[in-house]
Design a protein around this motif. Structure first.
Motif, short mmCIF file in Angstrom:
data_model
loop_
_atom_site.label_atom_id
_atom_site.label_comp_id
_atom_site.label_asym_id
_atom_site.label_seq_id
_atom_site.Cartn_x
_atom_site.Cartn_y
_atom_site.Cartn_z
N PHE A 107 -52.81 -12.90 -30.95
CA PHE A 107 -52.22 -11.59 -30.68
C PHE A 107 -50.70 -11.64 -30.80
O PHE A 107 -50.07 -10.78 -31.42
CB PHE A 107 -52.61 -11.12 -29.28
N LEU A 108 -50.08 -12.68 -30.21
CA LEU A 108 -48.63 -12.81 -30.28
C LEU A 108 -48.16 -13.02 -31.71
O LEU A 108 -47.15 -12.44 -32.14
CB LEU A 108 -48.17 -13.97 -29.39
N GLN A 109 -48.89 -13.85 -32.46
CA GLN A 109 -48.51 -14.10 -33.84
C GLN A 109 -48.58 -12.82 -34.67
O GLN A 109 -47.68 -12.52 -35.47
CB GLN A 109 -49.42 -15.17 -34.45
N PHE A 166 -38.23 -15.57 -36.93
CA PHE A 166 -39.49 -15.12 -36.33
C PHE A 166 -40.66 -15.40 -37.27
O PHE A 166 -41.69 -15.94 -36.86
CB PHE A 166 -39.43 -13.61 -36.06
N LEU A 167 -40.50 -15.02 -38.53
CA LEU A 167 -41.57 -15.22 -39.50
C LEU A 167 -41.88 -16.70 -39.71
O LEU A 167 -43.04 -17.11 -39.80
CB LEU A 167 -41.18 -14.58 -40.84
N LYS A 168 -40.85 -17.51 -39.75
CA LYS A 168 -41.05 -18.94 -39.96
C LYS A 168 -41.77 -19.58 -38.79
O LYS A 168 -42.70 -20.37 -38.97
CB LYS A 168 -39.70 -19.63 -40.20
N VAL A 169 -41.33 -19.24 -37.57
CA VAL A 169 -41.98 -19.79 -36.38
C VAL A 169 -43.43 -19.33 -36.30
O VAL A 169 -44.33 -20.11 -35.95
CB VAL A 169 -41.21 -19.37 -35.11
N ALA A 170 -43.67 -18.06 -36.63
CA ALA A 170 -45.04 -17.54 -36.60
C ALA A 170 -45.94 -18.28 -37.59
O ALA A 170 -47.10 -18.57 -37.30
CB ALA A 170 -45.04 -16.04 -36.91
N LYS A 171 -45.39 -18.62 -38.75
CA LYS A 171 -46.18 -19.35 -39.75
C LYS A 171 -46.54 -20.75 -39.26
O LYS A 171 -47.65 -21.23 -39.45
CB LYS A 171 -45.41 -19.43 -41.07
N PHE A 172 -45.58 -21.41 -38.61
CA PHE A 172 -45.86 -22.74 -38.07
C PHE A 172 -46.92 -22.66 -36.97
O PHE A 172 -47.83 -23.48 -36.90
CB PHE A 172 -44.58 -23.37 -37.52
N ASP A 173 -46.80 -21.65 -36.10
CA ASP A 173 -47.77 -21.50 -35.02
C ASP A 173 -49.17 -21.22 -35.55
O ASP A 173 -50.17 -21.69 -35.01
CB ASP A 173 -47.35 -20.36 -34.07
N ALA A 174 -49.23 -20.42 -36.60
CA ALA A 174 -50.53 -20.04 -37.14
C ALA A 174 -51.13 -21.13 -38.02
O ALA A 174 -52.29 -21.04 -38.41
CB ALA A 174 -50.41 -18.75 -37.95
N GLY A 175 -50.33 -22.15 -38.32
CA GLY A 175 -50.82 -23.22 -39.17
C GLY A 175 -50.93 -22.81 -40.63
O GLY A 175 -51.68 -23.42 -41.40
N VAL A 302 -40.20 -28.18 -37.85
CA VAL A 302 -40.13 -28.70 -39.21
C VAL A 302 -40.23 -30.22 -39.21
O VAL A 302 -40.99 -30.82 -39.99
CB VAL A 302 -38.82 -28.25 -39.91
N VAL A 303 -39.47 -30.86 -38.32
CA VAL A 303 -39.48 -32.33 -38.24
C VAL A 303 -40.87 -32.83 -37.89
O VAL A 303 -41.40 -33.77 -38.50
CB VAL A 303 -38.44 -32.82 -37.22
N GLU A 304 -41.50 -32.21 -36.90
CA GLU A 304 -42.83 -32.65 -36.47
C GLU A 304 -43.89 -32.37 -37.55
O GLU A 304 -44.87 -33.10 -37.65
CB GLU A 304 -43.20 -31.97 -35.16
N ALA A 305 -43.68 -31.31 -38.34
CA ALA A 305 -44.61 -31.03 -39.44
C ALA A 305 -44.54 -32.12 -40.51
O ALA A 305 -45.48 -32.29 -41.29
CB ALA A 305 -44.30 -29.67 -40.07
#
Length: 332
Positions: A107-109, A166-175, A302-305
């Motif tokens: 929902f948040l994403q 926001f978009l970048k963080v959302a993409k990382f969260d969503a995988g 990014v580093v952890e990815a």
């Protein structure tokens, strides 16, 4: 077993040919037989218990590996089966919590993505209007108009940065973020980072120094690594004053590549060190009013990815050092 032993003794006692000495031999033989039978029973019992435990461990490992339907059979009575039942109950609770957290995160994403996309249109329009105002200011030489159009442009840049992050963080969260990895020259990437902030550094009378071997390479997504290092350099610029310096260095050991960003600025308060990678975190000790609190969390993601780690060391009034470590891997 007891009746068998008694029968043996009776048979021995009734047979006068064996005598008393012969009859006495039946006692240790009977005890031996009883011991063997007890051992056999115990062996069978513990073997069954061991198999049950092995099956239970196998089900637990399946659950940890991601099989959410894995359960331990516990249809019988007993303390061990009560334990198995509690483990199954715990697995059901964890599944329920995971479902709820997944729905909340989704929902948040979706909300973040929707808001960000909705903001893109007015941002584009405002940029066009602002360009027209600046053109009018140039022809009419209206200092006030020029001043406020420049200020509005700065605010528009901040909003655009916020939306993009926001978009970048959302993409990382969503995988859903796909990393396009290639073998990249670190010297070239860090030079690009320096060029990105060279104008601002010169305007603020600060210096950016990059140093490291030209022969060090990293298997990574070039754009995302430069984004991560750039966010840390930007953070350093936000917390340094005129005359300060920012050093970007890289080195390689046997098993890892290390990139550090160091400054001699104001430093980070000890209370904030544990929170700087949290989104939208605002320190009560910081005088920075421009940051939006997404740059460092994004850099960490990014580093952890890239299967790396990020560390920070800071002292008030002396400066801060961010260190990113990446394991050396092959192109698989």
């Amino acid at each position: 077993i007891s009746l068998a032993v008694i029968a043996i003794f009776r048979g021995g006692a009734e047979n006068n040919d064996f005598g008393f000495e012969k009859s006495a031999l039946y006692l240790p033989m009977g005890i031996l037989v009883m011991g063997l039978i007890v051992l056999a029973i115990c062996y069978g019992y513990f073997k069954e218990q061991d198999k049950m435990m092995e099956d239970a461990v196998a089900q637990v490992r399946r659950f940890i590996a991601g099989d959410r339907m894995a359960r331990i059979e516990c249809d019988e009575e007993g303390e061990l089966f009560r334990l198995f039942h509690e483990v199954n109950s715990m697995a059901a609770i964890l599944n329920a919590k995971a479902d709820n957290e997944g729905k909340t995160r989704k929902f948040l994403q979706n909300t973040i993505s929707d808001v960000s996309h909705q903001l893109k249109t007015p941002l584009a329009a405002l940029n066009i209007y602002n360009g027209i105002l600046q053109a009018e200011a140039e022809t009419a030489d209206l200092e006030t108009v020029r001043e406020f159009t420049n200020l509005s442009e700065q605010e528009l840049d901040r909003i655009e940065t916020l939306v993009q992050n926001f978009l970048k963080v959302a993409k990382f969260d969503a995988g859903t973020m796909v990393l396009e990895k290639q073998t990249e020259n670190i010297s070239e990437m860090m030079t690009d980072v320096k060029k990105q902030f060279l104008y601002r550094a010169g305007r603020e009378s600060k210096e950016i120094v990059v140093s490291g071997s030209d022969a060090i390479f990293l298997y990574c997504d070039r754009s995302w690594i430069t984004e991560a290092v750039g966010n840390i350099v930007k953070n350093a610029l936000d917390h340094t004053k005129a005359g300060d310096c920012i050093w970007v260095k890289w080195s390689q050991s046997v098993s890892a590549v290390r990139i550090t960003v160091k400054d001699n600025g104001s430093g980070i308060h000890p209370e904030d060190l544990y929170h700087i990678f949290k989104r939208f975190y605002r320190s009560r000790y910081s005088k920075d009013t421009q940051g939006i609190g997404l740059g460092l969390p994004l850099a960490k993601s990014v580093v952890e990815a890239h299967n790396g780690t990020i560390e920070v060391d800071s002292r008030l009034g002396e400066g801060t050092t961010f260190a990113m470590n990446f394991m050396i891997t092959t192109e698989l």
